[in-house]
Structures are given as structure tokens and as C-alpha cells.
Design an enzyme around this catalytic site. Structure first.
Site, PDB file in Angstrom:
ATOM      1  N   CYS A   3       8.425 -57.022 -15.762  1.00 31.38           N
ATOM      2  CA  CYS A   3       8.535 -56.258 -17.016  1.00 31.38           C
ATOM      3  C   CYS A   3       9.597 -55.186 -16.784  1.00 31.38           C
ATOM      4  CB  CYS A   3       7.190 -55.632 -17.375  1.00 31.38           C
ATOM      5  SG  CYS A   3       7.273 -54.601 -18.861  1.00 31.38           S
TER       6      CYS A   3
ATOM      7  N   CYS B 145      12.176 -53.985 -24.659  1.00 30.83           N
ATOM      8  CA  CYS B 145      11.971 -55.091 -23.716  1.00 30.83           C
ATOM      9  C   CYS B 145      13.230 -55.232 -22.877  1.00 30.83           C
ATOM     10  CB  CYS B 145      11.669 -56.397 -24.447  1.00 30.83           C
ATOM     11  SG  CYS B 145      11.459 -57.780 -23.299  1.00 30.83           S
TER      12      CYS B 145
HETATM   13  N1  LIG Z   1       4.773 -55.952 -23.815  1.00 28.59           N
HETATM   14  C1  LIG Z   1       5.661 -54.870 -24.023  1.00 28.59           C
HETATM   15  C2  LIG Z   1       7.037 -55.236 -24.477  1.00 28.59           C
HETATM   16  C3  LIG Z   1       7.802 -56.106 -23.526  1.00 28.59           C
HETATM   17  C4  LIG Z   1       8.289 -55.463 -22.250  1.00 28.59           C
HETATM   18  C5  LIG Z   1       9.216 -56.371 -21.525  1.00 28.59           C
HETATM   19  N2  LIG Z   1       8.688 -57.527 -20.943  1.00 28.59           N
HETATM   20  C6  LIG Z   1      10.244 -55.680 -20.689  1.00 28.59           C
HETATM   21  O1  LIG Z   1      10.910 -56.371 -19.898  1.00 28.59           O
HETATM   22  O2  LIG Z   1      10.472 -54.487 -20.875  1.00 28.59           O
HETATM   23  C7  LIG Z   1       5.095 -53.897 -25.072  1.00 28.59           C
HETATM   24  O3  LIG Z   1       4.310 -54.313 -25.935  1.00 28.59           O
HETATM   25  O4  LIG Z   1       5.460 -52.718 -25.012  1.00 28.59           O
END
Ligand SMILES: N[C@@H](CCC[C@H](N)C(=O)O)C(=O)O
Length: 297
Positions: free
Chosen positions: A225, A77
């Protein structure tokens, strides 16, 4: 036996909603049920919990668990890691960190201007690494489409692992014009992705910039993300759509992504503190601090 409450901070990284939970003084874990309860309340709604635990390995500053809004755990993340850096640097003044996560080590640094860079490691392109359910020799564009067979709405995504699985669909027009809220859940849970996947749509806007939106695995639509921004930047360079350094615009803000010649991906962007409180990691019950302090510890 009652589990003592732990400090937490409500933060965001480019609008990606993050709860940084300080678990360094307890052997308890944030339970999936507690996470789901917190995600379900307007005040504590989050995309990821970053649970900071005591370091397990000498030379590292902390062990970090990443928990999605549905209670599942993620391997990476980017935006949450910047929030952890900001929370810990506010507490100690330290600016360089090495974190251990279930997926490996992450190096991060806070700069003088307050922006934070995270070395997100090397992307992986093998079909088993992502993972995909069947062999694809070329993961720059796999056979996957959504919509009518002769007029697909989305097709031929680039797929890549940034520690976590990503699919990037390239579109020519405005990324806001597509119903990602409708296609996202279908693609996240498509049988081709045995571990599910983060689904993004991206538009190249110049050789050094792209705009994107993401449907996050275990979350849904997010304002940003970080690992998806890295996945899109790497995939854009790998398919000769852009240079190796790009500005990535998401609904919540901008990140700068550099895919270095040694293959490491460096993500740079902001992190913002909102408010703090105390939390029971077993139930998700919480109280907000009366005086708005800055530290989590
Ligand atoms: N939902 C993603 C993990 C989180 C990603 C995040 N928000 C980022 O900034 O990289 C998963 O389940 O892979």
C-alpha cells in the site's frame, strides 16, 4: 441504453492489485456493484480500480477516481497512481503528469529506469484531518489498543492523513508474526475512525529502513500500500525512529519514500502491466484481449 465497453489494464504496483480503467471516452462511471463483481472474480480480483476520466481542470492530464474492492471510494492510492502513469506513458510517451483526484492534485514522473515517483502531497496530523472521532492533541501516539488491557498485542499507533486515513502500529518483532487478518477488520472499523482507516504494523529495521504490512480500508490484507508506506515513513521520522528518507519493504516489494523539507512526500517504485481487456463499467462484465497489447487506449 447500453453503456459502451471501455479499455482496461490489469496491473500491479509492488503486488498491490490494480485495474486501470480508461473512462476518457465515456460519461459513465464505474458503478460500485460492477467493482464488487470484478473484485469477486479470481481473474479480475483487485485491490483498487483507478478510473481515468477526462481532465476537469486546465493544466491537468486526467481526473482519477479510486475505487476499493468493496465499492467505496478512496482519496489516495500511491501504487495505483504509478500504474496510471505507466499505462498513460506507454500510450503517449509522456513522462510527467498532473492528475486531479477527489483529494487534490498529484504530480508524477516516470524515470529513465522505469521507476515512477509520485508527489503524494503533505501529510496532515490534526485529529479532525485524519479524521478521529475525538480530540487527540498528539497524533504521534494515540490511546488505542487491542488485546488484554495489561498486555496489549498492539497499542499507541501513530495516525496521519495522506489524503486518506492511516494508523501505524509499531512493533519490535517480525511483522508476519501478528494476526493482522484478525485485528485489521476490528481496527479498520473502530469507532475512533469515523471514516474507517488503513491499518499497518511496522517494524523499524534501521535508521533508513522499515518493514510493514497493511490491512487496507475497503480491501483487507494487501501485498503493498503506497499511501501506507508514506504514512509509516512520515510517522517514523516524526517520532524520531528514522531519517526522513527510508526504504519501505512490504510483502510485494520495496518503495523508497522521501519526506522533503518542504513537507511533500515523494514515493518512488515500480509498476507492472499484466494484461488488458474491455470492460462494461456498469456491470463488470469483461473480455480479455486475445492479442496481448501493451496500451490501454
Ligand atoms: N484502501 C485505501 C486506498 C488505497 C491505497 C493504495 N493501495 C495505495 O497504494 O496507497 C483507502 O481506502 O484509503
Amino acid at each position: 441504453m447500453a453503456v459502451p465497453s471501455v479499455p482496461f489494464a490489469r496491473m500491479n504496483g509492488c503486488g498491490n492489485e490494480i485495474l486501470v480503467v480508461d473512462m476518457r471516452e465515456t460519461t459513465a462511471r464505474v458503478r460500485p456493484d460492477a467493482a464488487i463483481a470484478l473484485a469477486g472474480r479470481a481473474e479480475t480480483h483487485f485491490d483498487q480500480i483507478m478510473a481515468i476520466h477526462q481532465a476537469k481542470t486546465p493544466g491537468t492530464d486526467a481526473y482519477v477516481r479510486i475505487i476499493n474492492a468493496d465499492g467505496s471510494e478512496a482519496e489516495a492510492c500511491g501504487n495505483g497512481t504509478r500504474c496510471v502513469v505507466q499505462a498513460l506513458s506507454a500510450e503517449t510517451g509522456q513522462t510527467r503528469f498532473t492528475f486531479e483526484t477527489p483529494a487534490g492534485l498529484l504530480l508524477a514522473e516516470e524515470h529513465e529506469d522505469g521507476l515512477i515517483s509520485v508527489d503524494m502531497g503533505k501529510p496532515r496530523f490534526g485529529w479532525q484531518d485524519i479524521p478521529l472521532a475525538e480530540e487527540f492533541r498528539d497524533t504521534r501516539a494515540i490511546e488505542l489498543q487491542i488485546g488484554p488491557i495489561d498486555a496489549p498485542v498492539l497499542h499507541s499507533p501513530s495516525v496521519v492523513s495522506m489524503g486518506n486515513p492511516h494508523a501505524i502500529f509499531w512493533v519490535k518483532g517480525d511483522v508476519d508474526a501478528l494476526a493482522l487478518d484478525r485485528f485489521g477488520p476490528i481496527l479498520e472499523n473502530h469507532p475512533i475512525f469515523p471514516a474507517r482507516a488503513n491499518i499497518s504494523i511496522a517494524q523499524i529495521t534501521s535508521p533508513t529502513s522499515l518493514t510493514m504490512r497493511t490491512w487496507e480500508r475497503g480491501v483487507g490484507l494487501t501485498r503493498a500500500c503506497g499511501s501506507a508506506a508514506c504514512a509509516a515513513a512520515v510517522s517514523a521520522a516524526r517520532t524520531r525512529r528514522t531519517d526522513r528518507e527510508v526504504a519501505v519493504t512490504q510483502p510485494g516489494g520495496k518503495l523508497s519514500i522521501l519526506w522533503r523539507e518542504d513537507e511533500h512526500v515523494i514515493m518512488t517504485g515500480p509498476a507492472e502491466w499484466e494484461w488488458s481487456g474491455m470492460l462494461d463499467p456498469e456491470t463488470g462484465n469483461f473480455v480479455r484481449d486475445a492479442a496481448e497489447g501493451r496500451e490501454i487506449g
